[in-house]
Scaffold this active site. Structure first.
Site, short mmCIF file in Angstrom:
data_model
loop_
_atom_site.label_atom_id
_atom_site.label_comp_id
_atom_site.label_asym_id
_atom_site.label_seq_id
_atom_site.Cartn_x
_atom_site.Cartn_y
_atom_site.Cartn_z
CB CYS A 66 -45.87 -30.84 -68.79
SG CYS A 66 -45.70 -30.71 -67.00
CE1 TYR A 197 -39.25 -35.16 -65.03
CE2 TYR A 197 -41.05 -36.51 -64.18
CZ TYR A 197 -40.57 -35.58 -65.08
OH TYR A 197 -41.40 -35.08 -66.05
#
Length: 357
Positions: A66, A197
């Site tokens: 992450c 993203y």
């Protein structure tokens, strides 16, 4: 358009035109040195709590995969807070419920003794309605999550935990540079960290193309900025660099193909590629990065983007270890009197150091 990992990963939604919209509602409790060790949490007017800085009281839960957790892991290592804040690492893949400690013996975190990060959230908020995200600080004794507010955790590590930092630790957020660090970091967050993203989870061609052009406008700005300066703000590594690095190191292995951010690779941008190698080779950056776990996370978890779950071999990232030549630019990694962090603590070594696969 909802996504399978809303509960466990990057909480997300989409606007009517298909643009990716990140859910930025977090547990906004903070850690403060104003409270005496052993104190109970102090309520704030906004409904959140302040918790005392206290060695051994909290465990940082992250995941190598992450990028939002990665920035906290780097900050903790650069400041030498390993003895004050223990580190738990979830595996690279999760299901709809939660990040899992499936890399640990018996599939449970060795300190918290839980199989899923979800357990720490539900221990404090039995009806917790939002994403079970990393990073998260968990109170060891109670097993309850304290905060998952990733923007404030590195700042508090630098400011509030200063008294427990190692001798010779850097100031990653100098007072005289904060305004510029904040401005640069805001653009990096909106256009690059989150921009990849927006490309990857765009729900329409129009939304994707808008996101794509925004991302590359920002990357071209960074390329120009870093062609004249070794680091983003001032002459040394700051939080601004720590915030950019996790996206850059994931770009060629993941974002270029998986998220369709495919104009070119970072290896094809001289300043950014040299900058990335410079940071990679600085203790705290490369030694906290697991390229394989990064690929396993994105390609296996994002089944809406990659339905087969096949994880690619490559690209060969061994070039990260080649000379970067950035010493010729103004600046040094750290200010005079600051020392490099020591060896990675036993048990925190990256599990997959091979960069060629």
């Amino acid at each position: 358009m909802a996504h399978e990992e809303d509960w466990a990963g990057d909480a997300k939604n989409a606007s009517p035109d298909g643009e990716f919209v990140r859910d930025t509602t977090y547990i906004t409790d903070r850690l403060t040195a104003e409270l005496a060790p052993g104190s109970a949490p102090r309520p704030r007017e906004d409904g959140a709590f302040d918790w005392p800085v206290e060695a051994g009281r909290y465990r940082l839960i992250g995941a190598r995969a992450c990028p939002w957790a990665h920035r906290t892991i780097i900050t903790r290592r650069l400041l030498g807070l390993e003895d004050a804040i223990s580190l738990g690492l979830a595996g690279p893949t999760h299901d709809k419920r939660s990040w899992r400690f499936d890399l640990d013996p018996e599939g449970v975190d060795p300190v918290l003794r839980i199989p899923r990060l979800q357990d720490a959230y539900l221990a404090r908020f039995p009806e917790y309605p939002r994403g079970i995200t990393v990073p998260a600080l968990v109170e060891v004794a109670s097993g309850k999550v304290v905060t998952n507010d990733f923007p404030t955790i590195p700042v508090d590590f630098n400011d509030q935990w200063r008294g427990l930092a190692r001798e010779g630790a850097p100031d990653l957020y100098p007072a005289e540079l904060r305004e510029e660090i904040d401005a640069v970091s805001k653009r990096v967050y909106t256009e690059v960290n989150n921009g990849v993203y927006r490309c990857g989870f765009a729900g329409s061609q129009e939304a994707y193309e808008s996101a794509y052009h925004r991302l590359w406008t920002a990357l071209d700005w960074l390329e120009e900025r870093l062609s004249e300066s070794r680091y983003l703000v001032g002459g040394h590594i700051t939080l601004a660099d720590i915030y950019l690095y996790p996206t850059l190191v994931r770009f060629d292995p993941v974002y270029h193909g998986h998220f369709k951010a495919s104009r070119n690779k970072i290896t094809e941008m001289p300043a950014l590629w040299g900058y990335l190698r410079d940071l990679w080779q600085t203790p705290g950056f490369g030694d906290t990065t697991d390229i394989l776990e990064i690929k396993q996370h994105y390609y296996a978890v994002h089944t809406d983007v990659n339905p087969t779950g096949v994880v690619p071999l490559g690209p060969d990232m061994t070039g990260l270890n080649t000379p970067h030549g950035r010493e010729e630019l103004p600046g040094t990694p750290f200010a005079e009197g600051v020392t490099l962090p020591g060896p990675v603590p036993a048990g925190e070594e990256v599990k997959n150091p091979d960069l060629s696969a």
